[in-house]
Design an enzyme around this catalytic site. Structure first.
Site, PDB file in Angstrom:
ATOM      1  N   ASP A  13      37.449  48.902  49.412  1.00 38.39           N
ATOM      2  CA  ASP A  13      38.651  49.611  48.963  1.00 38.39           C
ATOM      3  C   ASP A  13      39.827  48.670  48.693  1.00 38.39           C
ATOM      4  O   ASP A  13      40.988  49.034  48.884  1.00 38.39           O
ATOM      5  CB  ASP A  13      39.065  50.695  49.981  1.00 38.39           C
ATOM      6  CG  ASP A  13      37.936  51.661  50.275  1.00 38.39           C
ATOM      7  OD1 ASP A  13      37.167  51.945  49.344  1.00 38.39           O
ATOM      8  OD2 ASP A  13      37.820  52.125  51.421  1.00 38.39           O
ATOM      9  N   LYS A  16      39.019  47.190  43.719  1.00 38.06           N
ATOM     10  CA  LYS A  16      38.067  46.582  42.765  1.00 38.06           C
ATOM     11  C   LYS A  16      38.008  47.376  41.462  1.00 38.06           C
ATOM     12  O   LYS A  16      37.971  46.802  40.377  1.00 38.06           O
ATOM     13  CB  LYS A  16      36.660  46.528  43.397  1.00 38.06           C
ATOM     14  CG  LYS A  16      36.598  45.642  44.640  1.00 38.06           C
ATOM     15  CD  LYS A  16      35.228  45.664  45.284  1.00 38.06           C
ATOM     16  CE  LYS A  16      34.872  46.997  45.918  1.00 38.06           C
ATOM     17  NZ  LYS A  16      35.659  47.354  47.102  1.00 38.06           N
ATOM     18  N   GLY A  40      33.527  54.020  46.126  1.00 37.19           N
ATOM     19  CA  GLY A  40      34.477  54.915  45.472  1.00 37.19           C
ATOM     20  C   GLY A  40      35.529  54.047  44.813  1.00 37.19           C
ATOM     21  O   GLY A  40      36.327  53.423  45.503  1.00 37.19           O
ATOM     22  N   HIS A  41      35.477  53.928  43.489  1.00 35.05           N
ATOM     23  CA  HIS A  41      36.378  53.041  42.764  1.00 35.05           C
ATOM     24  C   HIS A  41      37.330  53.885  41.923  1.00 35.05           C
ATOM     25  O   HIS A  41      36.882  54.711  41.128  1.00 35.05           O
ATOM     26  CB  HIS A  41      35.571  52.066  41.896  1.00 35.05           C
ATOM     27  CG  HIS A  41      34.698  51.139  42.708  1.00 35.05           C
ATOM     28  ND1 HIS A  41      33.874  50.194  42.155  1.00 35.05           N
ATOM     29  CD2 HIS A  41      34.557  51.008  44.053  1.00 35.05           C
ATOM     30  CE1 HIS A  41      33.249  49.532  43.117  1.00 35.05           C
ATOM     31  NE2 HIS A  41      33.639  50.014  44.281  1.00 35.05           N
ATOM     32  N   GLN A 223      31.851  47.696  48.044  1.00 34.52           N
ATOM     33  CA  GLN A 223      32.124  47.371  49.453  1.00 34.52           C
ATOM     34  C   GLN A 223      32.867  46.023  49.559  1.00 34.52           C
ATOM     35  O   GLN A 223      33.554  45.671  48.618  1.00 34.52           O
ATOM     36  CB  GLN A 223      30.831  47.365  50.277  1.00 34.52           C
ATOM     37  CG  GLN A 223      30.201  48.750  50.474  1.00 34.52           C
ATOM     38  CD  GLN A 223      29.354  49.216  49.317  1.00 34.52           C
ATOM     39  OE1 GLN A 223      28.471  48.504  48.864  1.00 34.52           O
ATOM     40  NE2 GLN A 223      29.582  50.413  48.834  1.00 34.52           N
TER      41      GLN A 223
HETATM   42  P1  GDP Z   1      37.904  49.999  45.444  1.00 35.24           P
HETATM   43  O1  GDP Z   1      36.862  50.726  46.220  1.00 35.24           O
HETATM   44  O2  GDP Z   1      37.989  48.558  45.822  1.00 35.24           O
HETATM   45  O3  GDP Z   1      37.756  50.178  43.950  1.00 35.24           O
HETATM   46  O4  GDP Z   1      39.290  50.644  45.842  1.00 35.24           O
HETATM   47  P2  GDP Z   1      39.622  52.221  45.992  1.00 35.24           P
HETATM   48  O5  GDP Z   1      39.750  52.811  44.640  1.00 35.24           O
HETATM   49  O6  GDP Z   1      38.680  52.861  46.945  1.00 35.24           O
HETATM   50  O7  GDP Z   1      40.996  52.163  46.756  1.00 35.24           O
HETATM   51  C1  GDP Z   1      42.098  51.495  46.229  1.00 35.24           C
HETATM   52  C2  GDP Z   1      43.251  52.510  46.073  1.00 35.24           C
HETATM   53  O8  GDP Z   1      44.450  51.824  45.864  1.00 35.24           O
HETATM   54  C3  GDP Z   1      43.073  53.425  44.877  1.00 35.24           C
HETATM   55  O9  GDP Z   1      43.647  54.659  45.160  1.00 35.24           O
HETATM   56  C4  GDP Z   1      43.864  52.722  43.787  1.00 35.24           C
HETATM   57  O10 GDP Z   1      44.365  53.622  42.802  1.00 35.24           O
HETATM   58  C5  GDP Z   1      45.000  52.146  44.584  1.00 35.24           C
HETATM   59  N1  GDP Z   1      45.562  50.880  44.067  1.00 35.24           N
HETATM   60  C6  GDP Z   1      44.930  49.846  43.450  1.00 35.24           C
HETATM   61  N2  GDP Z   1      45.794  48.831  43.232  1.00 35.24           N
HETATM   62  C7  GDP Z   1      46.980  49.235  43.721  1.00 35.24           C
HETATM   63  C8  GDP Z   1      48.266  48.621  43.832  1.00 35.24           C
HETATM   64  O11 GDP Z   1      48.474  47.467  43.434  1.00 35.24           O
HETATM   65  N3  GDP Z   1      49.259  49.354  44.420  1.00 35.24           N
HETATM   66  C9  GDP Z   1      49.054  50.621  44.911  1.00 35.24           C
HETATM   67  N4  GDP Z   1      50.077  51.248  45.472  1.00 35.24           N
HETATM   68  N5  GDP Z   1      47.849  51.219  44.821  1.00 35.24           N
HETATM   69  C10 GDP Z   1      46.835  50.536  44.254  1.00 35.24           C
HETATM   70  P1  IMO Z   2      33.987  50.571  47.990  1.00 30.33           P
HETATM   71  O1  IMO Z   2      33.060  50.035  46.927  1.00 30.33           O
HETATM   72  C1  IMO Z   2      34.853  51.139  52.209  1.00 30.33           C
HETATM   73  C2  IMO Z   2      31.433  51.727  54.888  1.00 30.33           C
HETATM   74  C3  IMO Z   2      31.262  53.072  55.536  1.00 30.33           C
HETATM   75  C4  IMO Z   2      30.622  52.649  56.848  1.00 30.33           C
HETATM   76  C5  IMO Z   2      29.714  51.507  56.426  1.00 30.33           C
HETATM   77  C6  IMO Z   2      28.257  51.908  56.204  1.00 30.33           C
HETATM   78  O2  IMO Z   2      34.717  51.796  47.580  1.00 30.33           O
HETATM   79  O3  IMO Z   2      34.861  49.489  48.504  1.00 30.33           O
HETATM   80  P2  IMO Z   2      27.032  53.240  54.253  1.00 30.33           P
HETATM   81  O4  IMO Z   2      27.215  54.634  53.747  1.00 30.33           O
HETATM   82  O5  IMO Z   2      27.234  52.192  53.214  1.00 30.33           O
HETATM   83  O6  IMO Z   2      25.738  53.044  55.004  1.00 30.33           O
HETATM   84  O7  IMO Z   2      28.195  53.049  55.368  1.00 30.33           O
HETATM   85  O8  IMO Z   2      30.254  51.006  55.223  1.00 30.33           O
HETATM   86  N1  IMO Z   2      31.539  51.744  53.396  1.00 30.33           N
HETATM   87  C7  IMO Z   2      32.666  51.531  52.729  1.00 30.33           C
HETATM   88  N2  IMO Z   2      33.932  51.348  53.165  1.00 30.33           N
HETATM   89  N3  IMO Z   2      34.583  51.082  50.894  1.00 30.33           N
HETATM   90  C8  IMO Z   2      33.321  51.239  50.431  1.00 30.33           C
HETATM   91  O9  IMO Z   2      32.985  51.062  49.136  1.00 30.33           O
HETATM   92  C9  IMO Z   2      32.305  51.524  51.361  1.00 30.33           C
HETATM   93  N4  IMO Z   2      30.974  51.755  51.266  1.00 30.33           N
HETATM   94  C10 IMO Z   2      30.516  51.883  52.519  1.00 30.33           C
HETATM   95  O10 IMO Z   2      32.495  53.701  55.728  1.00 30.33           O
HETATM   96  O11 IMO Z   2      31.596  52.105  57.704  1.00 30.33           O
HETATM   97 MG    MG Z   3      36.646  52.418  47.407  1.00 27.16          MG
END
Ligand code: GDP
Ligand code: IMO
Ligand code: MG
Length: 431
Positions: A13, A16, A40-41, A223
């Site tokens: 998270d 990415k 979850g991106h 991840q």
């Molecule tokens: P990922 O799994 O690495 O793709 O990240 P996620 O989408 O799960 O979580 C990142 C969250 O931060 C999302 O809600 C993005 O919209 C948000 N986000 C990304 N870059 C920024 C930033 O520079 N500032 C803020 N405030 N939010 C951001």
């Molecule tokens: P992105 O790509 C954050 C965590 C789960 C749990 C552990 C194992 O959005 O960054 P799993 O279902 O993979 O066997 O769970 O890994 N986890 C993540 N945490 N971002 C993710 O993906 C994750 N994918 C799995 O919360 O702790």
């Molecule tokens: Mg994510």
């Protein structure tokens, strides 16, 4: 260097999705190489929010996208995601999406097993996303998985399902779950086979052809390094390798195809699920980071645990993936904090450490060693150039670079697609 691998450096998270979407503009093809729909991106484009789990984030920019052999694919989740994006105006056909024919499938029985194990584990829960990721990788390594290409061969599918169920039904009896019926599973797989097979191709060959033609390849990690099955905070990890080396084996290209490794880092730290987290905060600062950063999981909706930036952790990630540069996201979330802390190393009792030890017991016992930095009052939100950043924010970024021994290539200052400061182009790091 015509390819870039985007790798999470913390516990996922890191942003990415946003950065891959932004870089997609400069790429010709985007590939996912591990994980599954546990990812979850999030991409924010104007008023529209796209949430991607299996599809490479390049699809939103209309770039050809590959789901590589290293990904475990829930075919029903894939079709649902394609349909959901279709409703948002992003049409995804076989011209845009390539699914590796040798990728292994996640089946409903994997989800059942994931959930049953978590239920039985009590306090020893991992806190998985319950998407069946771990059980699907177990079957892959156990050489009994059903793969995408198996859907094209109904006769051989029968004995493959039998082989798989001999294992799973024994487990299910022990867990008091109802047994899975061979013909029901066969029928449900064959009913989606035509839709899935429409995307199936030798992905390695498509990527190799792209590489030979000088195309720019963007590898999208899921991840983060500390969820890596080998290098992460085991057993509180996911079931795949998340470090940059996996970009090669999970897509079918050699390591020489990976030019630049871009480490994704949040300006602070979050984790969702159980497991050690040395800089975790249980106070007002932690709550503030969660609120301002909107730290709720994309996949499960769980609140993410929040803490200060851990430079020692990221320094280790940079080494594990050979990172050339960092993309530092969510700097804006730190706006308004009077003081900020950065973890530079750890202490266990009298012992000082500058890296995370392998033992789970030692990892739980780590106390962070902090240095304090001055915060900033002005906003960084939406900044698109260095000039727009307060001096204290620049100082913070510089300190992150020093402590992680890795330069910042990109800075992100809001969820919005265009709110990025480009320091050096990962596709053209030389200039
Ligand atoms: P990922 O799994 O690495 O793709 O990240 P996620 O989408 O799960 O979580 C990142 C969250 O931060 C999302 O809600 C993005 O919209 C948000 N986000 C990304 N870059 C920024 C930033 O520079 N500032 C803020 N405030 N939010 C951001
Ligand atoms: P992105 O790509 C954050 C965590 C789960 C749990 C552990 C194992 O959005 O960054 P799993 O279902 O993979 O066997 O769970 O890994 N986890 C993540 N945490 N971002 C993710 O993906 C994750 N994918 C799995 O919360 O702790
Ligand atoms: Mg994510």
């Amino acid at each position: 260097m015509s390819s870039v691998a985007v790798i999470g450096s913390q516990w996922g998270d890191e942003g990415k999705g946003k950065i891959v979407d932004w870089l997609s503009n400069r790429a010709d093809i985007v590939v996912r190489f591990q994980g599954g729909h546990n990812a979850g991106h999030t991409l924010v484009v104007g008023e529209t929010v796209y949430k991607l789990s299996l599809l490479p984030s390049g699809v939103v920019q209309g770039k050809p996208s590959v789901i590589g052999n290293g990904v475990v694919v829930d075919p029903w989740a894939l079709l649902a995601e394609i349909s959901r994006l279709g409703d948002q105006g992003i049409k995804i056909g076989p011209d845009l999406l390539i699914l590796a024919e040798n990728a292994c499938l996640i089946l409903p029985l994997h989800r059942d097993l994931d959930a049953a194990r978590e239920r039985q584990a009590g306090l020893a829960q991992i806190g998985t996303t319950q998407r069946g990721i771990g059980p699907a990788y177990e079957d892959k390594v156990g050489r009994r998985a059903i793969r995408v290409c198996d859907l094209a061969d109904p006769e051989a599918l029968d004995w493959k399902i039998n082989r798989l169920l001999a294992h799973h039904n024994a487990l299910r009896r022990g867990l008091t779950l109802p047994e899975v019926d061979v013909s029901a599973l066969r029928a449900s797989l064959l009913s989606i086979a035509p839709q899935i097979l429409a995307f199936a191709q030798p992905a390695w060959w498509v990527l190799d052809s792209a590489r030979r033609a000088g195309k720019r390849i963007l590898f999208e990690g899921a991840q983060g390094s500390w969820l890596d099955i080998d290098h992460g905070t085991y057993p509180y990890v996911t079931s795949s390798n998340t470090v940059a080396g996996q970009a090669a084996s999970g897509s079918g290209l050699g390591p020489s195809a990976i030019g630049y490794v871009l480490g994704l880092v949040k300006a602070y730290t979050t984790r969702v699920g159980e497991g050690p987290f040395p800089t975790e905060l249980h106070d007002d600062d932690g709550r503030k980071l969660g609120e301002i950063g909107k730290e709720f999981g994309v996949v499960t909706g769980r609140a993410r645990r929040c803490g200060w930036f851990d430079a020692a952790l990221v320094r280790q990630s940079a080494a594990l993936s050979g990172m050339h540069g960092l993309a530092l996201t969510k700097l804006d979330v730190l706006d308004g904090f009077e003081t900020l802390k950065i973890c530079t190393g750890y202490r266990i009792g009298e012992r000082m450490l500058d890296r995370i030890p392998a033992s789970a017991r030692d990892q739980q016992a780590l106390t962070p060693v902090y240095e304090q930095m001055q915060g900033w009052r002005d906003t960084t939100r939406g900044a698109r150039s260095w000039r727009d950043l307060p001096a204290a924010a620049i100082k913070y970024v510089r300190r992150v670079e020093e402590l992680t021994a890795t330069p910042v290539a990109l800075l992100s200052t809001s969820p919005e697609r265009e709110d990025v400061i480009l320091v050096r182009d990962p596709f053209q790091p030389g200039g």
